[in-house]
Write a protein that holds these residues in place. Structure first.
Motif, short mmCIF file in Angstrom:
data_model
loop_
_atom_site.label_atom_id
_atom_site.label_comp_id
_atom_site.label_asym_id
_atom_site.label_seq_id
_atom_site.Cartn_x
_atom_site.Cartn_y
_atom_site.Cartn_z
N GLN A 81 0.88 -1.17 0.00
CA GLN A 81 0.00 0.00 0.00
C GLN A 81 0.91 1.22 0.00
OE1 GLN A 81 -3.41 0.07 0.09
NE2 GLN A 81 -3.85 -2.10 0.41
N PHE A 82 1.05 1.89 -1.15
CA PHE A 82 1.97 3.00 -1.26
C PHE A 82 1.36 4.29 -0.71
CE2 PHE A 82 3.11 0.04 -4.73
CZ PHE A 82 4.39 -0.30 -4.29
N PHE A 83 2.21 5.26 -0.40
CA PHE A 83 1.74 6.46 0.29
C PHE A 83 0.80 7.29 -0.56
CE2 PHE A 83 5.20 8.30 -2.12
CZ PHE A 83 4.80 9.61 -2.38
N ASP A 84 0.82 7.10 -1.88
CA ASP A 84 -0.08 7.88 -2.74
C ASP A 84 -1.45 7.22 -2.92
OD1 ASP A 84 0.54 5.71 -4.32
OD2 ASP A 84 1.31 6.87 -6.02
N GLY A 85 -1.71 6.13 -2.17
CA GLY A 85 -3.01 5.48 -2.21
C GLY A 85 -3.11 4.30 -3.15
N THR A 86 -2.08 4.06 -3.97
CA THR A 86 -2.10 2.92 -4.87
C THR A 86 -1.63 1.66 -4.13
OG1 THR A 86 0.15 3.43 -5.63
CG2 THR A 86 -1.69 4.35 -6.89
N GLN A 87 -1.92 0.50 -4.70
CA GLN A 87 -1.51 -0.75 -4.07
C GLN A 87 -1.10 -1.76 -5.13
OE1 GLN A 87 -4.61 -2.58 -1.79
NE2 GLN A 87 -5.67 -3.38 -3.56
N CYS A 88 -0.33 -2.75 -4.68
CA CYS A 88 0.14 -3.78 -5.59
C CYS A 88 0.38 -5.07 -4.82
CB CYS A 88 1.45 -3.32 -6.25
SG CYS A 88 2.16 -4.54 -7.39
N TYR A 89 -0.03 -6.19 -5.40
CA TYR A 89 0.27 -7.49 -4.84
C TYR A 89 1.52 -8.05 -5.51
CZ TYR A 89 -4.21 -7.60 -2.44
OH TYR A 89 -5.25 -7.31 -1.59
N ALA A 90 2.34 -8.74 -4.73
CA ALA A 90 3.60 -9.25 -5.27
C ALA A 90 3.97 -10.56 -4.59
CB ALA A 90 4.70 -8.21 -5.08
N SER A 91 4.87 -11.30 -5.24
CA SER A 91 5.41 -12.53 -4.65
C SER A 91 6.92 -12.35 -4.49
CB SER A 91 5.11 -13.73 -5.54
OG SER A 91 5.72 -13.57 -6.81
N SER A 92 7.51 -13.16 -3.60
CA SER A 92 8.93 -13.02 -3.36
C SER A 92 9.51 -14.33 -2.86
CB SER A 92 9.19 -11.93 -2.32
OG SER A 92 8.77 -12.38 -1.04
#
Length: 328
Positions: free
Chosen positions: A150-161
């Motif tokens: 959840q980035f500070f500008d309100g956008t979000q992204c799902y990721a694997s690692s």
């Protein structure tokens, strides 16, 4: 050649804990350490992070390549920027590194943290949510294969690692003492050409800008030897911190106008020796991209010795840093 290096090291080790610049030959007995193992309960390291399939290019850009939450509540985020990218080699400091490293941060545009190769700051934890002021938050409840940014500008992204065992060097006594953030307080360097000593010198932090300032030290070496290549060291300036991670990472923090971070892996041996490999083969004449070293303790201080080669193997030697723990 290795024999002479070992002999030189044996002669210099007692001086590692004598105040630099002193003519005293009195060497104090080694004191027992009171260093304790740092808690890694909330520490995490996620490597090879990739945005979930179908994620648009803007969110993919914001997804880092790796992120480490250290036991000392610091975060180290790395973006795999290509050569030539405007942020390559630049560091965004979100917290002034606990206000202990501040003299000149890379604060020029672009200002978004994902436009830098490195982002450093502090974090707090609430349940499975790791919050990084100035960056955003990461929820790890889905595990390494389902991270939610959840980035500070309100956008979000799902990721694997790929998750990493964070306690691989915490099991041994030496590992538990070593794994922490250190502040260099003194530097000693010996440069050899074959069996001949070409340079030796020692500096402390009484003059803060000379204690572990590799640019100043490199000038001293060059003025003595003449053909020593000091260009890379002039760019690095002062070594401000060394971090040995229980997860097997080693990080060198330099500061000259902007932070330069050398990061890679380290391996601890039972005899207190270790080896390292810096990512991308970065390195310089004193901290080579691939090398070996040793660790000695005296009370809560440590002497870390790094063996090096320079000028296409014309010179060899070692650099010894006397270290004080940030958290003991």
């Amino acid at each position: 050649m290795k024999k002479y290096l070992v002999m030189a090291l044996a002669a210099m080790l007692p001086l590692a804990f004598v105040s630099c610049g002193s003519d005293s030959d009195d060497t104090p007995s080694k004191k027992p350490t009171t260093l304790t193992k740092l808690s890694t309960e909330e520490a995490r390291l996620f490597e090879k992070i990739t945005a979930a399939s179908g994620t648009d290019s803007e969110m993919t850009k914001k997804t880092p390549g790796s992120i480490e939450f250290t036991p000392e509540k610091m975060v180290l985020i790395h973006y795999d920027l290509p050569d030539g990218a405007s942020g390559k080699g630049k560091t965004k400091d979100l917290s002034d590194f606990k206000a202990k490293l501040r003299t000149g941060v890379a604060g020029a545009e672009p200002s978004d943290p994902w436009d830098f190769e490195w982002v450093i700051g502090e974090y707090t934890v609430s349940g499975s949510n790791y919050s990084i002021p100035g960056y955003g938050s990461i929820d790890i409840s889905g595990g390494a294969t389902n991270l939610n940014f959840q980035f500070f500008d309100g956008t979000q992204c799902y990721a694997s690692s790929t998750p990493v065992d964070y306690n691989q060097y915490n099991a041994s006594q030496v590992g538990a003492w070593t794994c922490r953030l250190w502040r260099p307080t003194a530097t000693r360097i010996v440069v050899m050409e074959g069996a001949n000593e070409k340079f030796s010198g020692q500096w402390n932090e009484q003059n803060r800008r000379n204690g572990c300032n590799l640019a100043t030290i490199a000038t001293n070496i060059k003025n003595t030897i003449g053909d020593f290549d000091d260009a890379e060291l002039q760019e690095l300036g002062e070594l401000r911190r060394i971090y040995f991670s229980p997860a097997g990472r080693v990080t060198f923090y330099f500061q000259r106008a902007a932070y330069r971070i050398y990061n890679g892996s380290w391996s601890l041996d039972a005899n207190q020796s270790f080896s390292w490999v810096l990512d991308g083969n970065v390195g310089n004449s004193l901290i080579n991209a691939v090398g070996s070293g040793s660790i000695e303790f005296d009370g809560n201080e440590a002497a870390v010795t790094l063996y090096f080669v320079a000028n296409k193997h014309k010179y060899n030697g070692y650099v010894m840093f006397r270290l004080a723990p940030i958290n003991s």
